[in-house]
Design a protein around this motif. Structure first.
Motif, PDB file in Angstrom:
ATOM      1  N   HIS A  95       0.719  -1.224  -0.038  1.00 36.53           N
ATOM      2  CA  HIS A  95       0.079  -0.131   0.143  1.00 36.53           C
ATOM      3  C   HIS A  95       0.787   1.342   0.073  1.00 36.53           C
ATOM      4  CE1 HIS A  95      -3.686   2.428   0.783  1.00 36.53           C
ATOM      5  NE2 HIS A  95      -3.005   2.818   1.902  1.00 36.53           N
ATOM      6  N   PHE A  96       2.140   1.082   0.721  1.00 37.12           N
ATOM      7  CA  PHE A  96       2.727   2.473   0.852  1.00 37.12           C
ATOM      8  C   PHE A  96       4.008   2.422  -0.051  1.00 37.12           C
ATOM      9  CE2 PHE A  96       0.661   2.289   5.116  1.00 37.12           C
ATOM     10  CZ  PHE A  96      -0.034   3.376   4.861  1.00 37.12           C
ATOM     11  N   GLY A  97       4.399   1.245  -0.795  1.00 37.48           N
ATOM     12  CA  GLY A  97       5.370   0.974  -1.491  1.00 37.48           C
ATOM     13  C   GLY A  97       6.581   0.867  -0.457  1.00 37.48           C
ATOM     14  N   ALA A  98       6.505   0.563   0.599  1.00 40.00           N
ATOM     15  CA  ALA A  98       7.374   0.516   1.470  1.00 40.00           C
ATOM     16  C   ALA A  98       8.951  -0.419   1.249  1.00 40.00           C
ATOM     17  CB  ALA A  98       6.907   0.219   2.783  1.00 40.00           C
ATOM     18  N   ALA A  99       9.732  -0.023   1.888  1.00 42.52           N
ATOM     19  CA  ALA A  99      11.049  -0.979   1.496  1.00 42.52           C
ATOM     20  C   ALA A  99      11.061  -2.223   2.277  1.00 42.52           C
ATOM     21  CB  ALA A  99      12.476  -0.123   2.024  1.00 42.52           C
ATOM     22  N   ALA A 100      10.388  -2.343   3.391  1.00 42.19           N
ATOM     23  CA  ALA A 100      10.224  -3.665   4.074  1.00 42.19           C
ATOM     24  C   ALA A 100       8.653  -3.540   5.047  1.00 42.19           C
ATOM     25  CB  ALA A 100      11.512  -3.980   4.846  1.00 42.19           C
ATOM     26  N   GLY A 101       8.733  -4.572   5.607  1.00 41.96           N
ATOM     27  CA  GLY A 101       7.689  -4.582   6.777  1.00 41.96           C
ATOM     28  C   GLY A 101       8.277  -5.376   8.056  1.00 41.96           C
ATOM     29  N   ILE A 102       7.794  -5.120   9.160  1.00 46.26           N
ATOM     30  CA  ILE A 102       7.990  -5.927  10.378  1.00 46.26           C
ATOM     31  C   ILE A 102       6.719  -6.298  11.000  1.00 46.26           C
ATOM     32  CG2 ILE A 102       8.970  -5.821  12.463  1.00 46.26           C
ATOM     33  CD1 ILE A 102      11.153  -3.935  11.370  1.00 46.26           C
ATOM     34  N   VAL A 103       6.400  -7.522  11.436  1.00 51.55           N
ATOM     35  CA  VAL A 103       5.349  -7.540  12.254  1.00 51.55           C
ATOM     36  C   VAL A 103       5.808  -8.438  13.722  1.00 51.55           C
ATOM     37  CG1 VAL A 103       4.694  -9.724  11.198  1.00 51.55           C
ATOM     38  CG2 VAL A 103       2.906  -8.445  12.559  1.00 51.55           C
ATOM     39  N   VAL A 104       5.708  -7.829  14.800  1.00 49.04           N
ATOM     40  CA  VAL A 104       5.866  -8.512  15.906  1.00 49.04           C
ATOM     41  C   VAL A 104       4.818  -9.365  16.265  1.00 49.04           C
ATOM     42  CG1 VAL A 104       6.299  -8.131  18.343  1.00 49.04           C
ATOM     43  CG2 VAL A 104       7.264  -6.587  16.557  1.00 49.04           C
ATOM     44  N   THR A 105       5.188 -10.532  16.242  1.00 42.13           N
ATOM     45  CA  THR A 105       3.840 -11.713  16.469  1.00 42.13           C
ATOM     46  C   THR A 105       4.586 -13.071  16.709  1.00 42.13           C
ATOM     47  OG1 THR A 105       1.922 -12.838  15.583  1.00 42.13           O
ATOM     48  CG2 THR A 105       3.529 -12.208  13.973  1.00 42.13           C
ATOM     49  N   ALA A 106       3.926 -14.016  17.408  1.00 41.14           N
ATOM     50  CA  ALA A 106       4.381 -15.239  17.634  1.00 41.14           C
ATOM     51  C   ALA A 106       3.212 -16.129  17.160  1.00 41.14           C
ATOM     52  CB  ALA A 106       4.825 -15.710  19.076  1.00 41.14           C
ATOM     53  N   SER A 107       2.228 -15.602  16.183  1.00 40.98           N
ATOM     54  CA  SER A 107       1.354 -16.380  15.463  1.00 40.98           C
ATOM     55  C   SER A 107       0.476 -17.351  16.534  1.00 40.98           C
ATOM     56  CB  SER A 107       1.869 -17.407  14.424  1.00 40.98           C
ATOM     57  OG  SER A 107       0.771 -17.973  13.776  1.00 40.98           O
ATOM     58  N   HIS A 108       0.777 -18.597  16.320  1.00 42.56           N
ATOM     59  CA  HIS A 108      -0.222 -19.477  17.079  1.00 42.56           C
ATOM     60  C   HIS A 108       0.568 -20.306  18.101  1.00 42.56           C
ATOM     61  CE1 HIS A 108       0.815 -21.461  13.552  1.00 42.56           C
ATOM     62  NE2 HIS A 108       1.149 -22.592  14.259  1.00 42.56           N
ATOM     63  N   ASN A 109       1.814 -19.520  18.691  1.00 40.10           N
ATOM     64  CA  ASN A 109       2.651 -20.256  19.564  1.00 40.10           C
ATOM     65  C   ASN A 109       2.192 -20.042  20.991  1.00 40.10           C
ATOM     66  OD1 ASN A 109       4.896 -20.157  17.138  1.00 40.10           O
ATOM     67  ND2 ASN A 109       5.938 -21.175  18.856  1.00 40.10           N
ATOM     68  N   PRO A 110       2.395 -20.985  22.077  1.00 35.03           N
ATOM     69  CA  PRO A 110       2.061 -20.697  23.361  1.00 35.03           C
ATOM     70  C   PRO A 110       2.550 -19.420  23.919  1.00 35.03           C
ATOM     71  CG  PRO A 110       3.351 -22.966  22.956  1.00 35.03           C
ATOM     72  CD  PRO A 110       3.403 -21.992  21.894  1.00 35.03           C
ATOM     73  N   PRO A 111       1.846 -18.895  24.963  1.00 28.55           N
ATOM     74  CA  PRO A 111       1.979 -17.404  25.499  1.00 28.55           C
ATOM     75  C   PRO A 111       3.333 -17.315  25.715  1.00 28.55           C
ATOM     76  CG  PRO A 111       0.079 -18.844  26.535  1.00 28.55           C
ATOM     77  CD  PRO A 111       0.934 -19.813  25.817  1.00 28.55           C
ATOM     78  N   ALA A 112       4.228 -17.861  26.145  1.00 29.55           N
ATOM     79  CA  ALA A 112       5.697 -17.606  26.432  1.00 29.55           C
ATOM     80  C   ALA A 112       6.447 -17.082  25.310  1.00 29.55           C
ATOM     81  CB  ALA A 112       6.238 -18.938  27.099  1.00 29.55           C
ATOM     82  N   TYR A 113       5.994 -17.321  24.077  1.00 30.89           N
ATOM     83  CA  TYR A 113       6.789 -17.062  22.977  1.00 30.89           C
ATOM     84  C   TYR A 113       6.335 -15.517  22.264  1.00 30.89           C
ATOM     85  CZ  TYR A 113       8.533 -21.838  22.449  1.00 30.89           C
ATOM     86  OH  TYR A 113       9.073 -22.900  22.727  1.00 30.89           O
ATOM     87  N   ASN A 114       7.234 -15.059  21.610  1.00 30.98           N
ATOM     88  CA  ASN A 114       6.980 -13.968  20.661  1.00 30.98           C
ATOM     89  C   ASN A 114       8.079 -14.005  19.404  1.00 30.98           C
ATOM     90  OD1 ASN A 114       5.880 -11.523  19.790  1.00 30.98           O
ATOM     91  ND2 ASN A 114       5.705 -10.816  22.006  1.00 30.98           N
ATOM     92  N   GLY A 115       7.988 -12.995  18.602  1.00 35.84           N
ATOM     93  CA  GLY A 115       8.338 -13.310  17.335  1.00 35.84           C
ATOM     94  C   GLY A 115       8.594 -12.124  16.463  1.00 35.84           C
ATOM     95  N   TYR A 116       9.214 -12.047  15.423  1.00 32.43           N
ATOM     96  CA  TYR A 116       9.535 -10.759  14.639  1.00 32.43           C
ATOM     97  C   TYR A 116       9.793 -11.111  13.168  1.00 32.43           C
ATOM     98  CZ  TYR A 116      12.863  -6.790  13.639  1.00 32.43           C
ATOM     99  OH  TYR A 116      13.308  -5.425  13.169  1.00 32.43           O
ATOM    100  N   LYS A 117       8.790 -10.982  12.457  1.00 28.91           N
ATOM    101  CA  LYS A 117       8.930 -11.452  11.079  1.00 28.91           C
ATOM    102  C   LYS A 117       8.895 -10.328  10.094  1.00 28.91           C
ATOM    103  CE  LYS A 117       5.021 -13.238   9.308  1.00 28.91           C
ATOM    104  NZ  LYS A 117       3.950 -14.106   9.169  1.00 28.91           N
ATOM    105  N   VAL A 118       9.772 -10.434   8.802  1.00 26.36           N
ATOM    106  CA  VAL A 118      10.070  -9.512   7.859  1.00 26.36           C
ATOM    107  C   VAL A 118       9.540  -9.709   6.609  1.00 26.36           C
ATOM    108  CG1 VAL A 118      12.049  -8.191   6.577  1.00 26.36           C
ATOM    109  CG2 VAL A 118      12.334  -9.016   9.378  1.00 26.36           C
ATOM    110  N   TYR A 119       8.965  -8.731   5.987  1.00 26.74           N
ATOM    111  CA  TYR A 119       8.649  -8.792   4.627  1.00 26.74           C
ATOM    112  C   TYR A 119       9.583  -7.899   3.928  1.00 26.74           C
ATOM    113  CZ  TYR A 119       4.041 -10.505   6.404  1.00 26.74           C
ATOM    114  OH  TYR A 119       3.207 -11.062   7.039  1.00 26.74           O
ATOM    115  N   TRP A 120       9.912  -8.236   2.601  1.00 26.01           N
ATOM    116  CA  TRP A 120      10.502  -7.566   1.545  1.00 26.01           C
ATOM    117  C   TRP A 120       9.575  -6.510   1.066  1.00 26.01           C
ATOM    118  CZ3 TRP A 120      15.288  -6.715   1.956  1.00 26.01           C
ATOM    119  CH2 TRP A 120      16.023  -6.502   0.844  1.00 26.01           C
ATOM    120  N   HIS A 121      10.203  -5.459   0.203  1.00 24.60           N
ATOM    121  CA  HIS A 121       9.771  -4.626  -0.648  1.00 24.60           C
ATOM    122  C   HIS A 121       8.535  -5.048  -1.655  1.00 24.60           C
ATOM    123  CE1 HIS A 121      11.552  -4.970  -4.377  1.00 24.60           C
ATOM    124  NE2 HIS A 121      12.846  -5.266  -3.922  1.00 24.60           N
TER     125      HIS A 121
END
Length: 582
Positions: free
Chosen positions: A137-163
């Motif tokens: 939508h913004f024509g960005a260089a990348a994207g970051i989403v902080v999520t552990a999706s469906h992992n148990p509560p103790a988890y977290n994560g950091y996923k990267v999208y390319w342009h």
């Protein structure tokens, strides 16, 4: 504590800015738990094509604010090296409803803005598909989403999208990882978000951003099949009044948008599970917030029974996956497999698509049924390694003006409908599935009727995944399997064997084809009578992950229950024979 470990701990403590994270490490020190401390500093969370994911805790092996800042600095350095205009194009950042996600997202924004990047940061929790949408939508260089999706509560994560809006693939993963290692040895840039906002480096994504995604779903051509305009000019779905569904966000972030896009499409009989509607990082009503896990959909099925709804639908906590159970004649609800949902959506979309938009795909471990459906529609079909990073990047590469992307799925409940989002999207998937049900209702048909039609035409396909422990040495299983020329499995002759590590497919008659897939430790055996065995040896443990497929012709007058029972008998025999051979 040995001197090297003591040095690592002291160095880490000197870098930590957060008192609570400092206290977490100090508590381990005070307890004298050297084993746990050593585990926290035994390496670094590996950055791969899915980014990083781990248990929230101290040290470079845990998910914490310092790790997030180091990861972000490494990503920022890699982006500027790869794209001259990366800072101007900016980075989109979003986060889910886990306890630390908002803070981690704000840390990432503070690092990138300090490095000169424009940052688009969601002002509230956001479904993962919206971050992927935001990159395009913004024509960005990348994207970051902080999520552990469906992992148990103790988890977290950091996923990267390319342009391009898709998840990163090699060589970007190793390139970013190298930059993270370097950034971890240097002083980290950071500015407070209030200052970044004043300097016009930080742009908060408010309701208008969420409305932009909603608008695109509403007007998406691939979701308008059978749609009509009311007198007021609004689009509506014939048969929508016949569809009722229970819904759960599974303590995640999908509820507001899922309910909204369903209502926009004319589905007004939607009953959300109140106890699971709001984000809650503790996930109090489910042991494992994954719709595939036994018991995870119990509450939404109970809600469906309460209202006698046709469907019981679920998104996982970050709303990129979609699961559904369908009411049967006896009033009970049968969960559909990811493959069944995939072939139903693929068939529905292909039956309505334009001639220039018929590119569909799935992964090597998903059912082969979609390829047969695609052939029946004279559509273009592709297959990739497991993971949406491959499905989307290959889909982008193979799209052309005369063969535009339409649909892709993987058996683990991931679906992409159209090219609005170059990642799995559980929100557009739920709309597409509801529209399919509405269309069937106008013909006095059900999902079970449509599945029967597909199986009658192409055969009943049953797919199962099993992990098998072996007596072989860890890491040597793949070599042993390749050294053996397997001619039959369970009494069924091997017609072809594809070795993705060697990039070749050998047929029983000696013919060899070259495979156009990235190298991977995977063997695919195609057997007589439409059977298939896929083996993925573990490189670290004495076990293999196996995917089995049985295909049977559906006999005249045979019910789904009857053909399923026949297929399950054949599947059990195949698994037992294959397991005994390992």
């Amino acid at each position: 504590m040995n001197s090297q470990l003591q040095f690592q701990v002291n160095h880490w403590l000197n870098q930590i800015k957060d008192d609570s994270e400092k206290q977490a490490l100090m508590s381990l020190i005070e307890q004298g738990d050297e084993a746990k401390i050593a585990a926290c500093f035994s390496g670094r969370l590996a950055f791969g094509t899915a980014g990083i994911r781990g248990i929230v805790g101290p040290g470079p092996m845990g998910m914490n604010r310092l790790v997030v800042r180091q990861t972000t600095a490494g990503l920022g350095n890699y982006l500027t090296a790869q794209m001259k205009d990366a800072c101007q194009r900016g980075v989109v950042i979003g986060y889910d409803g886990r306890h630390d996600s908002r803070q981690f997202a704000h840390d990432a924004a503070g690092v990138l803005t300090a490095m000169g990047f424009k940052v688009f940061l969601t002002a509230k929790v956001a479904p993962t598909p919206l971050v992927a949408f935001g990159v395009k939508h913004f024509g960005a260089a990348a994207g970051i989403v902080v999520t552990a999706s469906h992992n148990p509560p103790a988890y977290n994560g950091y996923k990267v999208y390319w342009h391009n809006g898709a998840q990163i693939i090699p060589p970007h993963d190793s390139g970013i990882a190298a930059c993270i290692e370097q950034a971890a040895t240097q002083e980290l840039p950071f500015i407070e978000l209030i200052d970044a906002t004043k300097q016009d480096k930080l742009h908060w994504l408010m309701d208008d951003f969420f409305e932009a995604y909603r608008h695109q779903i509403y007007h998406a051509g691939v979701l308008q099949f059978g749609g009509e305009k009311a007198d007021d000019g609004k689009l509506f779905t014939p048969g929508a009044d016949n569809i009722s569904l229970a819904y759960t966000a599974m303590h995640g972030v999908g509820a507001n948008m899922a309910e909204t896009v369903l209502k926009d499409a004319g589905f007004n009989r939607v009953y959300s599970v109140a106890a699971q509607r709001e984000p809650d990082g503790d996930f109090p009503t489910v042991n494992f917030p994954n719709p595939e896990e036994p018991g995870a959909m119990d509450l939404v099925i109970a809600e469906a029974k309460l209202h006698n709804a046709m469907l019981a639908c679920a998104n996982d906590p970050d709303a990129d996956r979609f699961a559904v159970a369908v009411r049967k004649d006896d009033g009970e609800y049968q969960p559909l497999t990811g493959d069944q949902v995939g072939v139903l959506l693929g068939h529905y979309l292909l039956s309505h698509s334009n001639p220039d938009q018929r590119l569909v795909g799935c992964t090597i471990v998903s059912s082969s049924l979609l390829s047969k459906i695609a052939a029946g529609f004279n559509a273009h079909y592709y297959t990739t390694l497991t993971g949406f990073k491959w499905l989307m990047n290959v889909g982008i590469a193979q799209s052309s003006p005369h063969s535009r992307f339409l649909f892709a799925y993987e058996e683990a409940l991931g679906y992409t409908v159209g090219n609005l989002v170059w990642d799995k999207d559980g929100l557009s998937a739920i709309v597409a599935f509801a529209k399919l049900c509405a269309e069937l209702s106008c013909k006095n048909q059900t999902i079970w009727d449509r599945l029967t039609e597909i199986y009658q035409q192409h055969g009943y396909h049953l797919n199962t995944q099993v992990s098998i422990a072996t007596s072989g040495d860890a890491g040597g299983i793949g070599a042993k399997l390749r050294a053996d020329t397997v001619q039959q499995i369970g009494g069924f002759g091997v017609q072809a064997c594809a070795d993705l590590n060697a990039s070749e497919k050998r047929y029983a008659d000696g013919h060899v084809d070259t495979l156009d897939l990235p190298k991977s430790d995977v063997l695919i055996y195609e057997l007589e009578q439409g059977l298939r065995v896929i083996v993925r040896p573990s490189g670290t443990e004495p076990k293999v992950k196996c995917y089995y497929e049985v295909c049977l012709p559906m006999l005249a007058g045979e019910t789904l229950t009857q053909v399923r029972e026949r297929a399950q008998l054949k599947m059990s025999a195949l698994i037992n024979a294959h397991q005994a051979s390992l």
